[in-house]
Design a protein around this motif. Structure first.
Motif, PDB file in Angstrom:
ATOM      1  N   GLY A 147     -51.531  -2.696 -58.848  1.00  0.00           N
ATOM      2  CA  GLY A 147     -51.214  -1.548 -58.008  1.00  0.00           C
ATOM      3  C   GLY A 147     -52.147  -0.379 -58.183  1.00  0.00           C
ATOM      4  O   GLY A 147     -51.798   0.750 -57.823  1.00  0.00           O
ATOM      5  N   GLU A 153     -43.522   3.187 -63.796  1.00  0.00           N
ATOM      6  CA  GLU A 153     -44.133   2.854 -62.508  1.00  0.00           C
ATOM      7  C   GLU A 153     -45.327   1.922 -62.708  1.00  0.00           C
ATOM      8  O   GLU A 153     -45.517   0.973 -61.925  1.00  0.00           O
ATOM      9  N   ARG A 190     -45.635  -2.002 -61.217  1.00  0.00           N
ATOM     10  CA  ARG A 190     -46.759  -2.515 -60.430  1.00  0.00           C
ATOM     11  C   ARG A 190     -47.414  -3.741 -61.060  1.00  0.00           C
ATOM     12  O   ARG A 190     -48.233  -4.404 -60.423  1.00  0.00           O
ATOM     13  N   THR A 208     -40.856   7.171 -61.184  1.00  0.00           N
ATOM     14  CA  THR A 208     -40.829   5.746 -60.830  1.00  0.00           C
ATOM     15  C   THR A 208     -40.404   5.602 -59.376  1.00  0.00           C
ATOM     16  O   THR A 208     -39.389   6.176 -58.967  1.00  0.00           O
ATOM     17  N   SER A 209     -41.165   4.828 -58.598  1.00  0.00           N
ATOM     18  CA  SER A 209     -40.855   4.734 -57.162  1.00  0.00           C
ATOM     19  C   SER A 209     -40.841   3.315 -56.615  1.00  0.00           C
ATOM     20  O   SER A 209     -40.364   3.105 -55.501  1.00  0.00           O
ATOM     21  N   SER A 210     -41.334   2.329 -57.365  1.00  0.00           N
ATOM     22  CA  SER A 210     -41.430   0.979 -56.781  1.00  0.00           C
ATOM     23  C   SER A 210     -40.874  -0.115 -57.683  1.00  0.00           C
ATOM     24  O   SER A 210     -41.219  -1.279 -57.523  1.00  0.00           O
ATOM     25  N   VAL A 229     -38.721  -2.903 -58.720  1.00  0.00           N
ATOM     26  CA  VAL A 229     -37.796  -3.871 -58.128  1.00  0.00           C
ATOM     27  C   VAL A 229     -36.937  -4.467 -59.244  1.00  0.00           C
ATOM     28  O   VAL A 229     -37.467  -4.992 -60.233  1.00  0.00           O
ATOM     29  N   ASP A 260     -33.151   2.418 -56.025  1.00  0.00           N
ATOM     30  CA  ASP A 260     -33.997   2.446 -54.826  1.00  0.00           C
ATOM     31  C   ASP A 260     -34.444   1.064 -54.374  1.00  0.00           C
ATOM     32  O   ASP A 260     -34.498   0.786 -53.178  1.00  0.00           O
ATOM     33  N   HIS A 261     -34.788   0.195 -55.313  1.00  0.00           N
ATOM     34  CA  HIS A 261     -35.256  -1.155 -54.944  1.00  0.00           C
ATOM     35  C   HIS A 261     -34.466  -2.229 -55.685  1.00  0.00           C
ATOM     36  O   HIS A 261     -34.987  -3.306 -55.983  1.00  0.00           O
TER      37      HIS A 261
END
Length: 445
Positions: free
Chosen positions: A3, A100, A104, A170-172, A174, A207-208
């Motif tokens: 990422g 984060e 990635r 942290t945004s992605s 899963v 969020d994910h």
């Protein structure tokens, strides 16, 4: 996959365990990166372990480094509201955290836990359940190992404890499943918007997430979520409790699984923690027999409602980490005993008001032993409190009277600094003396 396509210059903010894990992860990547570190401490921990070629600015900020960066990786202890970081963000530079980076790069299932209390217990418990089931698991994040350090070990499952500070950046990530255990005031100096801002940071864990797990008895943890959800709590819904022949059992969708009395962890709050752990374990296919075996043997993290000795029908429980009122209230609420609770309290009260404990103690069959500098503050809460100078004296007094069915609980509600170097030293002293005293009650069964 990492990422970081198109990234060349990376600045890491803050050293220590997390900062070093970030640097080492970046150095391991196949792409060549220009890595710099800023730590405002004059002698930041870990500086001697920095790889060759990584520049360090210590004791101050370096605005030029920040504004020249393609990416800034911020350690969780550093607020994003710091003026230098705000300036970088306003200049369009992306700010992320170590979790984060982990998100990635990871290519195996991950579950994660957040909440104001109980995170470490649930994280460790799920990890132990996975080990019992024969799964190669990595347990870390805000506990134990830095998340990025675990990636090189190529585990088949990762269990992460995540703080609000880590989730802010942290945004992605899963997740196979995520749980938000509970909400109470903490870190309010970091959140100008108060409890709402603090909770919103924790809500980012969902969020994910493929499955969101919340606390039915604390609906502040329930997300606005369009995906799959389940919950835990003390009724008979989802992961909950049922009565079987007059005894409480852990249950899933109303089906009994295991008697609550078989749980090795101490305290009502740990019943809730077990239910939350079960929900996460189910989400990643951990065998329920293994999960139950783990709950029967897992006595908890050191100094957190840790069952130190269980002999001659008397339990000696080390909750030395209860250095404030809220922690002790959590340990005492809903506590069920066949006999008497011998409760050891005192130390450095840090100016706290302990009057909230009075109604909690009133509901218990308790003998209170008050020790340390501020022990006298507790003797007013119940009748017939015993006042002594030291914890050791309190334990000696308790050992003379305990009987089968009783519990001796160190949950001091105070810091340890008046008599011990830290809460760990206090807890270690409790465990050592409990082991010596355990045989003194053998004739009272």
């Amino acid at each position: 996959m990492n990422g970081l396509v198109g990234i060349n210059k990376v600045v890491v903010i803050g050293l220590g365990m997390t900062g070093l894990s970030v640097v080492n992860h970046l150095v391991r990547l196949p792409q060549l990166l220009d890595i710099k570190v800023i730590d405002t401490r004059d002698n930041p921990p870990g500086q001697e372990q920095l790889p060759t070629g990584v520049d360090l600015c210590a004791g101050q900020w370096n605005l030029q480094w920040l504004l020249d960066a393609d990416l800034i990786v911020v350690s969780p202890g550093i607020a994003l509201a710091t003026p230098e970081l705000l300036l970088a963000a306003q200049s369009g530079i992306e700010l992320i955290g170590d979790i984060e980076l982990f998100a990635r790069a990871v290519n195996k299932p991950v579950v994660a836990i957040t909440g104001s209390n109980g995170k470490s217990t649930v994280t460790s418990l799920v990890g132990e359940m996975a080990k019992e089931a024969g799964i190669d698991v990595g347990v870390g994040g805000n506990i134990g190992f830095a998340a990025l350090d675990m990636l090189g070990q190529d585990h088949d499952l990762y269990v992460l404890e995540l703080s609000s500070f880590q989730l802010e950046t942290t945004s992605s990530l899963v997740l196979e499943a995520a749980v938000y255990l509970n909400l109470s005031e903490d870190h309010m100096d970091r959140y100008p918007g108060g409890l709402a801002d603090y909770s919103n940071a924790k809500m980012r864990i969902f969020d994910h997430a493929k499955l969101a797990v919340y606390n039915r008895d604390d609906l502040a943890t329930k997300p606005d979520f369009n995906g799959n959800m389940t919950s835990f709590g003390f009724d008979n819904t989802d992961y909950g409790l049922v009565m079987v022949d007059g005894a409480e059992w852990l249950a899933i969708a109303g089906e009994p699984l295991m008697a609550v009395s078989e749980i090795a962890l101490v305290g009502r709050h740990n019943v809730a923690n077990c239910l939350a752990a079960l929900a996460l374990a189910d989400a990643v296919g951990i065998d329920r027999i293994a999960a139950c075996q783990t709950m029967r043997r897992y006595t908890g993290l050191a100094h957190r409602c840790q069952l130190a000795v269980n002999r001659h029908g008397v339990k000696w429980v080390n909750d030395s980490k209860a250095t404030n009122l809220a922690s002790t209230v959590a340990a005492l609420t809903g506590l069920q005993l066949a006999g008497k609770l011998h409760l050891l309290m005192g130390g450095d009260g840090k100016g706290a008001d302990f009057s909230e404990l009075k109604p909690v103690l009133a509901d218990l069959n308790v003998q209170l032993y008050c020790f340390g500098r501020d022990g006298h503050l507790f003797s007013e809460l119940v009748e017939n409190a015993i006042n002594v100078d030291t914890m050791s004296e309190a334990m000696d007094r308790a050992a003379v009277t305990v009987k089968a069915g009783d519990m001796v609980l160190l949950s001091p509600a105070c810091a340890s600094w008046d008599q011990f170097a830290n809460f760990m030293a206090r807890g270690d002293a409790f465990v050592e003396q409990a082991l010596r005293l355990q045989d003194s009650v053998s004739g009272k069964m």
